[in-house]
Design an enzyme around this catalytic site. Structure first.
Site, mmCIF file in Angstrom:
data_model
loop_
_atom_site.group_PDB
_atom_site.id
_atom_site.type_symbol
_atom_site.label_atom_id
_atom_site.label_comp_id
_atom_site.label_asym_id
_atom_site.label_seq_id
_atom_site.Cartn_x
_atom_site.Cartn_y
_atom_site.Cartn_z
ATOM 1 N N LYS A 271 -10.181 0.038 -2.614
ATOM 2 C CA LYS A 271 -10.127 -0.240 -1.019
ATOM 3 C C LYS A 271 -10.308 1.224 -0.480
ATOM 4 C CE LYS A 271 -6.791 -1.314 2.625
ATOM 5 N NZ LYS A 271 -5.510 -1.928 2.966
ATOM 6 N N LYS B 260 -6.841 3.422 -3.556
ATOM 7 C CA LYS B 260 -7.439 3.537 -1.944
ATOM 8 C C LYS B 260 -7.635 4.816 -1.710
ATOM 9 C CE LYS B 260 -5.244 2.146 2.292
ATOM 10 N NZ LYS B 260 -4.375 1.357 3.155
ATOM 11 N N ASP C 17 0.693 -1.134 0.061
ATOM 12 C CA ASP C 17 -0.116 -0.212 -0.032
ATOM 13 C C ASP C 17 0.903 1.315 0.015
ATOM 14 O OD1 ASP C 17 -1.799 -2.221 0.633
ATOM 15 O OD2 ASP C 17 -3.231 -0.865 1.764
#
Length: 318
Positions: free
Chosen positions: A254, A218, A155
């Site tokens: 996400k 995300k 991430d």
């Protein structure tokens, strides 16, 4: 968990996003309607909540993380629902787990060891999380370190300055370099949307990240003043849908930060089903970045099977 081809990127194509306008009022109206126009009750709600669990990136990103905390979190990821509740739901043999564990790079070895024998991937934040303001060579080194330690998902955080100054080439080049450093690990690009000021910036940043090869986009680090919201998520999933139509490639989504309840989980599942369809209700294309949400989901499932609400201490997170 990831069964779709990697996003190969497209090269920087400003014509795909520079002239796009986002109507904030319409976005907020659409977001507000999701909670009122759709309801899921009884056994259907229970099924949706179990589905949400399989999409959770169970996360600990605290300055006082320890090997013991990570091991407890991994044990919860392996068995996120108490055995008696699973039995009552008829799911005792279904192998229900969370979608992943998400930790800091130095915690990756502990998580990998604790998850041996399972198919639960370890995700690691990297690139100077959460601010993302360390120099690029150090960011890339941190990615490589986490991958070498066994992380299967990374991430990353973008440099928000590139978005705020509309420097799309710098943003594209940065994310492309991070994607290369990830190697075989899937890359989730955190846009830190609470810092981007406008939904138009959110759309543009989403598109650049996907053009640069992000496998997921995300919303947030969870450390901003404003984290995942439905209007922001709506903007991102529509950018994701547009990118798919233009490129023919599939990218996941996400939301993360600020989601704490089973009701939150249901709301984002409804968003994904209505905007993108059933394929985006699977953990290879949808993750919920959360920790405390799992305890509330388990509590709601116990209410479904017993008709009573348990004290929260009956559902410790880890």
């Amino acid at each position: 968990m990831n069964t779709h081809p990697r996003n190969a990127g497209t090269g920087l194509k400003p014509e795909w996003f520079e002239d796009i306008a986002v109507n904030r009022t319409a976005s907020e109206r659409r977001a507000a309607s999701l909670a009122t126009r759709r309801t899921v009750k009884k056994e259907y709600q229970a099924a949706w909540l179990v589905k949400a669990i399989t999409c959770i990136d169970l996360t600990t990103l605290a300055g006082d993380d320890t090997e013991g905390r990570v091991k407890r979190l991994c044990a919860k990821a392996r068995r996120p629902i108490r055995d008696d509740i699973l039995e009552a739901l008829g799911l005792a043999d279904e192998g229900i787990t969370t979608g992943a564990i998400c930790v800091y790079p130095t915690m990756v070895p502990h998580a990998v060891k604790a998850l041996q024998g399972s198919n639960i991937p370890v995700a690691s934040v990297a690139t100077g999380f959460p601010a993302g303001l360390t120099p690029l060579p150090q960011k890339l080194a941190e990615i490589r370190y986490a991958v070498d330690q066994g992380a299967r998902e990374i991430d990353i955080v973008i440099t928000r300055e590139h978005v705020l100054t509309q420097n799309w080439k710098a943003l594209f080049d940065e994310i492309s370099a991070m994607r290369e450093a990830c190697g075989d690990a899937h890359m989730k690009a955190i846009l830190a949307t609470g810092d981007l000021n406008t939904l138009r910036n959110v759309y543009r940043a989403s598109m650049v990240a996907m053009q640069a090869g992000a496998d997921f986009i995300k919303t947030s680090t969870g450390k901003e003043d404003v984290n995942a919201t439905i209007p922001v998520s709506l903007t991102m999933v529509r950018a994701l849908r547009d990118f798919g139509a233009l490129s023919g490639q599939i990218v996941g989504f996400k939301p993360a930060g600020g989601m704490k309840t089973a009701k939150d989980a249901m709301l984002w599942l409804i968003l994904m089903k209505e905007e993108l369809g059933l394929p985006w209700l699977q953990p290879d294309l949808f993750r919920l970045g959360a920790s405390s949400m799992l305890a509330d989901i388990e509590r709601q499932l116990e209410h479904y099977v017993t008709g009573r609400y348990a004290a929260s201490n009956r559902h410790p997170l880890a």
